[in-house]
Design a protein around this motif. Structure first.
Motif, PDB file in Angstrom:
ATOM      1  N   SER A  35      -7.512   8.658  -2.939  1.00 48.75           N
ATOM      2  CA  SER A  35      -6.641   9.106  -4.107  1.00 48.75           C
ATOM      3  C   SER A  35      -5.197   8.293  -4.132  1.00 48.75           C
ATOM      4  N   GLY A  36      -4.505   8.720  -4.927  1.00 44.22           N
ATOM      5  CA  GLY A  36      -3.199   7.981  -5.028  1.00 44.22           C
ATOM      6  C   GLY A  36      -2.460   8.706  -4.041  1.00 44.22           C
ATOM      7  N   ASN A  74      -9.964  -1.920   7.047  1.00 43.58           N
ATOM      8  CA  ASN A  74     -11.014  -1.506   6.269  1.00 43.58           C
ATOM      9  C   ASN A  74     -10.718  -1.329   4.497  1.00 43.58           C
ATOM     10  N   ILE A  75      -9.486  -1.559   4.362  1.00 41.34           N
ATOM     11  CA  ILE A  75      -8.997  -1.696   2.963  1.00 41.34           C
ATOM     12  C   ILE A  75      -9.534  -2.794   2.275  1.00 41.34           C
ATOM     13  N   VAL A  76     -10.465  -2.716   1.118  1.00 39.16           N
ATOM     14  CA  VAL A  76     -10.835  -3.750   0.441  1.00 39.16           C
ATOM     15  C   VAL A  76     -10.334  -3.981  -0.932  1.00 39.16           C
ATOM     16  N   ARG A  77      -9.384  -3.046  -1.409  1.00 37.06           N
ATOM     17  CA  ARG A  77      -9.047  -2.853  -2.775  1.00 37.06           C
ATOM     18  C   ARG A  77      -7.695  -1.812  -2.791  1.00 37.06           C
ATOM     19  N   LEU A  78      -6.647  -2.251  -3.540  1.00 40.15           N
ATOM     20  CA  LEU A  78      -5.490  -1.348  -3.370  1.00 40.15           C
ATOM     21  C   LEU A  78      -4.819  -1.631  -4.765  1.00 40.15           C
ATOM     22  N   THR A  79      -4.513  -0.554  -5.268  1.00 37.66           N
ATOM     23  CA  THR A  79      -3.610  -0.391  -6.529  1.00 37.66           C
ATOM     24  C   THR A  79      -2.396   0.335  -6.422  1.00 37.66           C
ATOM     25  N   SER A  80      -1.350  -0.131  -6.802  1.00 38.25           N
ATOM     26  CA  SER A  80      -0.031   0.714  -6.567  1.00 38.25           C
ATOM     27  C   SER A  80       0.391   0.870  -8.130  1.00 38.25           C
ATOM     28  N   TYR A  81       1.154   2.061  -8.061  1.00 36.78           N
ATOM     29  CA  TYR A  81       1.628   2.396  -9.317  1.00 36.78           C
ATOM     30  C   TYR A  81       3.237   2.734  -8.914  1.00 36.78           C
ATOM     31  N   VAL A 120       6.560   5.720  -5.772  1.00 35.53           N
ATOM     32  CA  VAL A 120       5.368   4.820  -5.844  1.00 35.53           C
ATOM     33  C   VAL A 120       4.297   5.479  -5.431  1.00 35.53           C
ATOM     34  N   GLU A 121       3.111   5.017  -5.741  1.00 32.46           N
ATOM     35  CA  GLU A 121       1.897   5.774  -5.560  1.00 32.46           C
ATOM     36  C   GLU A 121       1.019   4.580  -5.210  1.00 32.46           C
ATOM     37  N   ILE A 122       0.130   4.914  -4.286  1.00 30.48           N
ATOM     38  CA  ILE A 122      -0.982   3.736  -3.824  1.00 30.48           C
ATOM     39  C   ILE A 122      -2.225   4.477  -3.471  1.00 30.48           C
ATOM     40  N   GLU A 123      -3.387   3.842  -4.171  1.00 30.68           N
ATOM     41  CA  GLU A 123      -4.680   4.121  -3.914  1.00 30.68           C
ATOM     42  C   GLU A 123      -5.288   3.168  -3.230  1.00 30.68           C
ATOM     43  N   VAL A 124      -6.107   3.352  -2.544  1.00 27.28           N
ATOM     44  CA  VAL A 124      -6.975   2.258  -1.969  1.00 27.28           C
ATOM     45  C   VAL A 124      -8.603   2.673  -1.938  1.00 27.28           C
TER      46      VAL A 124
END
Length: 128
Positions: A35-36, A74-81, A120-124
């Protein structure tokens, strides 16, 4: 598990050092959708500055990943808000440092957060 960066060079804008267009994941047995995650301390209070919030976010993400026997590798995708577009450079620098320079598919959006103290909020997505 094998990670293959997919960066076509014709008919599309070029990827950058800290960004890839796509990541192919082969042989993964598990996926973890996180989650974010915000820059909140253990009491749920946000840090005051962007730098402090980013430090807490990456600490929180490491804790969440560890609960699944994973790491930032292990992170393969990241979204920053981001609450403010002017924070994009600091966010990218924190991401690059946290991932040890490893580029993953990433998106950054400027949004109004639910709480004005959340900068800021980050989900992966992680795979293992």
């Amino acid at each position: 598990m094998e990670l293959l960066q997919r960066n076509p060079t014709e008919g599309i804008y070029p990827a950058t050092d800290d960004y890839v267009h796509a990541m192919e994941v082969r042989g993964a047995e598990r996926l973890l959708f996180v989650s974010g995650t915000m820059g909140l301390d253990a009491d749920g209070k946000p840090a005051e500055t962007l730098t402090e919030q980013l430090e807490l976010i990456w600490s929180n993400l490491r804790t969440i990943l560890a609960s699944a026997d994973m790491t930032v590798d292990n992170i393969v995708r990241l979204t920053s808000y981001l609450r403010d577009a002017s924070d994009a450079e600091a966010n990218a620098a924190a991401r690059t440092a946290a991932l040890g320079g490893r580029a993953v598919p990433t998106t950054a959006l400027v949004v109004q957060t639910l709480d004005s103290d959340w900068l800021v909020e980050i989900e992966v997505v992680a795979a293992g």
